[in-house]
Scaffold this motif. Structure first.
Motif, short mmCIF file in Angstrom:
data_model
loop_
_atom_site.label_atom_id
_atom_site.label_comp_id
_atom_site.label_asym_id
_atom_site.label_seq_id
_atom_site.Cartn_x
_atom_site.Cartn_y
_atom_site.Cartn_z
N ALA A 187 -0.10 -10.13 19.47
CA ALA A 187 -1.17 -9.38 18.60
C ALA A 187 -2.39 -9.89 18.19
O ALA A 187 -3.28 -9.45 18.29
N GLU A 232 -5.35 -7.54 17.19
CA GLU A 232 -4.47 -6.48 16.53
C GLU A 232 -4.04 -7.03 15.16
O GLU A 232 -2.78 -7.31 15.09
N ARG A 283 -1.28 -5.31 13.03
CA ARG A 283 0.14 -5.45 13.38
C ARG A 283 0.54 -6.78 13.51
O ARG A 283 1.78 -7.07 13.27
N ALA A 284 -0.18 -7.64 13.82
CA ALA A 284 0.33 -9.12 13.65
C ALA A 284 0.75 -9.55 12.24
O ALA A 284 1.88 -10.09 12.29
N GLN A 342 5.61 -12.03 19.47
CA GLN A 342 4.75 -10.71 19.34
C GLN A 342 3.61 -10.80 18.40
O GLN A 342 2.60 -10.54 18.80
#
Length: 485
Positions: A329, A334, A337-338, A325
């Motif tokens: 991200a 992103e 978020r990462a 994920q």
């Protein structure tokens, strides 16, 4: 009643020397017969099939009324039964088996004892001792040309080198294992050795992807051609083949192999574990195929997340999902978020054990921090120090797990062990050849000198007979003259 034949009148004197070879031949035949004969002390007690449980096997040994071959079989079975949870007792019986095999000149059971000692060493990560025992087992199995056992030894030596990261060194041992398994018609073991060989070609310092691909294709086709297809092995091989294509940066071909593996999972009653691995690999492959495939990568990521209930996942499994994920991200830009996903993974990880997914998280967070910093995002210095601390801690744990030996030092020790054994075998072989050459020279010299010696003795014998005849004639002449006088 048979009577002796009539004697030949006035037999001609026969020289001794022409009959010497015949006498020697007779003595040689007699010696051979004596060597081949055995003292028959009656048949050994028949105990029937050997029991499977340890107490009854040990009671048979304590009874004492068993022959040496049965005793060797009991020792061997006890080692197999005990080596898992009682290795010290197993080692004792292996030593007794080795001694008895030496006393009874049984190289097969000597080799089996050494092989099992090597297995126990390997299980306890005493890799150097394992190599020594496997090489000694090869020496014994070579005597009887026991090909399947030789294949086992070479395959296990290759496994030791594979586990210690010496992929180039492992390759010739797996090749020898394939050769011996093929000669002994052990097809399933041959496929395992081929799979190990493919892994080594894929992971060695200068990867040979072409050779590895050829081997994977050969093994997969062999399994598909089998009447009873082993779908579990087929799935694992297809995943490994896909990983090879991924490492080769042939992401579309990697996806094709993963898709094939997904079709094979339909033949297994429970395959969620394999599907989880395949969905994760598909997500990564589509991510690396480019921005236009990020949506597909997201679809497979959602499949992965929905496949298992959170409470059923191990922490390492959960960390792997968070890493995927986080990577997606990061690719979508992103960054916050990462970084949040990386922090969740680090918080979840068990930091007191060797944890490869945690190291992947640390590497990913460093990469995201650098990209975020280039975009003007804030980067905490304390975070970088924390990543360094985690890496150092994992390195210490890894070194302790590997037996407190630096990998380079361990590799050097293993190579010295193998080189020393091969040098010893070469010295023994050269000494044997030297003795054989000396024996041949001695035989030639005996043959060369025996011919003139034979004729010299014949000449002396004739001369003595002639002198004896002349003395007899002279004596007869003197007697005649004396009577005439």
């Amino acid at each position: 009643m048979h009577e002796d034949p009539d004697p030949v009148p006035n037999p001609k004197p026969v020289p001794l020397i022409p009959y010497l070879p015949l006498r020697y031949l007779s003595l040689l035949l007699l010696a051979c017969c004596m060597a081949c004969s055995t003292t028959d002390e009656g048949p050994a007690p028949d105990h029937g099939p050997l029991p499977q449980d340890i107490p009854r096997l040990e009671s048979l040994l304590a009874g004492g009324d068993i022959d040496d071959m049965t005793r060797l079989k009991i020792y061997n079975r006890l080692v197999l039964k005990l080596r898992g949870d009682r290795p010290h007792r197993a080692g004792k019986y292996a030593a007794l088996q080795l001694i008895l095999a030496g006393e009874t000149d049984n190289p097969e059971y000597a080799g089996k004892a050494l092989y099992l000692l090597g297995l126990m060493d390997k299980e306890h990560r005493d890799y150097n001792s394992a190599i020594v025992h496997y090489l000694q087992a090869i020496d014994r199995f070579d005597i009887g040309d026991i090909k399947d056992r030789l294949g086992d030894c070479y395959n296990n030596i290759g496994n030791v080198f594979l586990q210690t990261g010496m992929f180039d060194v492992a390759i010739p041992y797996f090749e020898k294992a394939v050769e011996y398994y093929e000669a002994s018609n052990y097809g399933d073991y041959k496929l395992l050795a081929l799979e190990n060989l493919a892994v080594c070609h894929r992971k060695k310092e200068s990867p040979d992807f072409a050779t590895a691909s050829k081997i994977y294709s050969q093994v997969i086709q062999s399994i598909l051609n089998h009447k009873d297809i082993d779908y579990l092995s087929l799935i694992d091989l297809s995943i490994d083949f896909g990983v090879l294509k991924f490492n080769e940066e042939k992401y579309r071909e990697a996806v094709e192999q993963y898709a094939l593996a997904l079709t094979y999972t339909a033949s297994l009653p429970s395959s969620d574990e394999h599907r989880a691995r395949l969905y994760a690999n598909m997500t990564e492959a589509y991510m690396y195929m480019g921005e236009e495939h990020y949506a597909t990568a997201g679809d497979y990521l959602r499949k992965l997340q929905s496949l298992d209930r959170p409470e059923q996942r191990s922490s390492k499994h959960e960390i792997q999902i968070l890493n995927i994920q986080g990577e997606l991200a990061h690719r979508l830009g992103e960054y916050e978020r990462a970084l949040s996903l990386c922090d969740r993974a680090i918080a979840l990880a068990d930091k007191e054990v060797v944890n490869p997914p945690l190291l992947e998280t640390v590497a990913l967070k460093r990469k995201v921090q650098r990209a975020y910093g280039r975009k003007g995002g804030p980067v905490a210095i304390e975070d970088s120090w924390r990543m360094e601390d985690l890496e150092e801690q994992q390195d210490r744990l890894r070194r302790a797990f590997e037996g407190r030996l630096d990998s380079a030092e361990l590799r050097a020790i293993l190579l010295r062990t193998v080189d020393g054994h091969h040098a010893h075998r070469e010295a023994v072989r050269e000494a044997k050849e030297r003795r054989e050459r000396h024996a041949r020279v001695l035989l030639v010299l005996l043959l060369v000198f025996s011919v003139p010696a034979y004729y010299l003795i014949r000449y002396v014998q004739r001369h003595l007979r002639e002198e004896k005849r002349l003395r007899k004639l002279r004596a007869q002449a003197r007697m005649y003259l004396k009577r005439q006088a």
